[in-house]
Motif scaffolding. Sequence first.
Motif, PDB file in Angstrom:
ATOM      1  N   UNK A 241       0.650  16.143 -21.245  1.00 50.83           N
ATOM      2  CA  UNK A 241       0.985  15.194 -20.187  1.00 50.83           C
ATOM      3  C   UNK A 241      -0.091  15.278 -19.110  1.00 50.83           C
ATOM      4  N   UNK A 242      -0.558  14.136 -18.651  1.00 49.63           N
ATOM      5  CA  UNK A 242      -1.401  14.142 -17.447  1.00 49.63           C
ATOM      6  C   UNK A 242      -0.807  13.157 -16.453  1.00 49.63           C
ATOM      7  N   UNK A 243      -1.000  13.476 -15.189  1.00 52.12           N
ATOM      8  CA  UNK A 243      -0.422  12.672 -14.116  1.00 52.12           C
ATOM      9  C   UNK A 243      -1.436  12.607 -12.980  1.00 52.12           C
ATOM     10  N   UNK A 244      -1.833  11.394 -12.607  1.00 54.13           N
ATOM     11  CA  UNK A 244      -2.801  11.240 -11.519  1.00 54.13           C
ATOM     12  C   UNK A 244      -2.221  10.330 -10.453  1.00 54.13           C
ATOM     13  N   UNK A 245      -2.471  10.639  -9.203  1.00 48.32           N
ATOM     14  CA  UNK A 245      -1.942   9.810  -8.124  1.00 48.32           C
ATOM     15  C   UNK A 245      -2.870   9.826  -6.921  1.00 48.32           C
ATOM     16  N   UNK A 246      -2.938   8.706  -6.216  1.00 52.80           N
ATOM     17  CA  UNK A 246      -3.667   8.637  -4.949  1.00 52.80           C
ATOM     18  C   UNK A 246      -2.778   7.924  -3.946  1.00 52.80           C
ATOM     19  N   UNK A 247      -2.991   8.209  -2.671  1.00 47.92           N
ATOM     20  CA  UNK A 247      -2.171   7.559  -1.663  1.00 47.92           C
ATOM     21  C   UNK A 247      -2.789   7.655  -0.288  1.00 47.92           C
ATOM     22  N   UNK A 248      -2.324   6.794   0.614  1.00 47.30           N
ATOM     23  CA  UNK A 248      -2.797   6.831   1.991  1.00 47.30           C
ATOM     24  C   UNK A 248      -1.675   6.376   2.907  1.00 47.30           C
ATOM     25  N   UNK A 249      -1.659   6.919   4.107  1.00 44.65           N
ATOM     26  CA  UNK A 249      -0.702   6.471   5.113  1.00 44.65           C
ATOM     27  C   UNK A 249      -1.387   6.411   6.470  1.00 44.65           C
ATOM     28  N   UNK A 250      -0.878   5.523   7.304  1.00 42.03           N
ATOM     29  CA  UNK A 250      -1.507   5.313   8.602  1.00 42.03           C
ATOM     30  C   UNK A 250      -0.419   5.092   9.650  1.00 42.03           C
ATOM     31  N   UNK A 251      -0.633   5.614  10.836  1.00 44.68           N
ATOM     32  CA  UNK A 251       0.255   5.370  11.978  1.00 44.68           C
ATOM     33  C   UNK A 251      -0.668   5.145  13.166  1.00 44.68           C
ATOM     34  N   UNK A 252      -1.049   3.897  13.382  1.00 45.30           N
ATOM     35  CA  UNK A 252      -2.128   3.573  14.309  1.00 45.30           C
ATOM     36  C   UNK A 252      -1.697   2.462  15.248  1.00 45.30           C
ATOM     37  N   UNK A 253      -1.635   2.766  16.539  1.00 44.18           N
ATOM     38  CA  UNK A 253      -1.230   1.779  17.541  1.00 44.18           C
ATOM     39  C   UNK A 253       0.022   1.026  17.091  1.00 44.18           C
TER      40      UNK A 253
END
Lengths: 367, 142
Positions: A241-253
């Motif tokens: 099994x392989x599992x890849x993930x990317x993500x981003x979050x922002x809290x700006x003004x």
Amino acid sequence: MNKRLSAAVAATLLLSRAGSVLAIENIDINGFFTVGATISDSSVDTQDGNITDDVGFEEDTRVGLQVSADINSKISATAQILGDNRKNQSFDAEFDWAFVSYAFNDQASLRGGKIKLPTFLISDYFEVGYAYPWIRPPAEVYSSNPINAITGVDALVRANLGATDLLVQPYFGVSRGEEALLPQEVLPPSEQGQAVYADFEADNMAGINVALSGEFFTIRAGYLQTEVSAPDLGVTSSEDVTFASVGATMDWHNVIAYTEYFQREIDGLANLAFPNQKGWYATLGYRFDRFLPHVTYAQLRDDNSSSDLGTGLEQDSITLGLRYELGAAAALKLEAQRVEPEGDSRGLLMEPTDDVNIYSVAVDVIF
Amino acid sequence: MKRSTHTFVAITLLGLLSKSALAEIAVIVDSSVSVDSVNLEQLERLYLDKPASIQASTRLTPVDQKKGSPLRKEFAEKVLGKTEAQLARYWSRLMFSGKGQPPREYDGDAEVIREVTGSPGKVGYIDAAAVTGDTTVILRIP
């Protein structure tokens, strides 16, 4: 928020037991609680049977208690007890995770025990509704890894790079006795229409989580590989099994944004129960004082090739939500979600159907 | 008559507001601890459980004022750049993922001074007007 037992009380409790001389400096007890109700406009339930066309509390109601103790300046122990009803456990409380941590310095620590798996941005506080905008993180992405925690070790290495902070978190361990929801497609006809869970094992799990955080954002990427077997299902060989993930979050003004993508690949017989999938979501919100209205679009897609055994699931959903701050430790949330299974797929529902609308309300508290 | 009462109330309220807005914060350690110069950014990192690289004679541990107190709100805004709700969300993420504990809270300047005094390494912040000789002020925040 911190309820403290004084050092004296803790020491007395410990000393009264077999004359122990272990000195515990401080113990912190914290908790979180969510009560949530759901209703849908369809006779087709969600695949775990938790959201139906009757008012139900199973999906989002849970309580957690965390105990953290500093053993000395380098060693601490932390455990979290969780009671919920997502897998029909009737609020049987169990240790969600528990580990001992050794801090080499401010930058590096090693943890051993049962550790929450950092698959996604908010995986390691998935149960703490107060910590994120939605009532539940998008299922198209967050339901893709049935492994919540591993028994093993990880390292947390931090580095300050100018205006940003880097976290590198390699981990290694195993997962035994976790239950995964079985796809309807593999159930015998007599069990179809119900939520059925099966034990599975994941061995030699090695992975890494890397996160870069600035004042207004976090971006992360993760990769893991493991070998899965499920004797209950007749999968006695270990399948890669392989599992890849990317993500981003922002809290700006006052602009809040989240986005994540994953891809999972599962070989051999195990593909029957866990087909190759990919998915993503994006959330955008704007905070007006105590109000945070937000919108989320999410997609789950089949990633199997014609030679794979399993049935990939496909669905889209759009969610309109509102979070309202009730003081500094509680939030009220409302959501309306339209789930659209794609093509002939049942998506994350019990059976193929037209669009399903789900309405939810929840209150999250931390203490 | 009524009008002058209103004016009086308004002036008193204004006075209270400007007084609380002008409260100077003193950051203190035990007198036995020597700390090189500390800037606001290092202090922010220390209070958010990030590596702070402050040169000191011992390892520094922050202590906090009680949640909801005016001084904590002021400190959170001036130093941490967060409202109390933002701070609560920040700590809920770190704490419940087992990656950090928030600083312990103490009720008022006298309790913070008592906690810092005799515990070398503890760092606290108090109203600058409450500073006593038992502690060393390492930073003043106007």
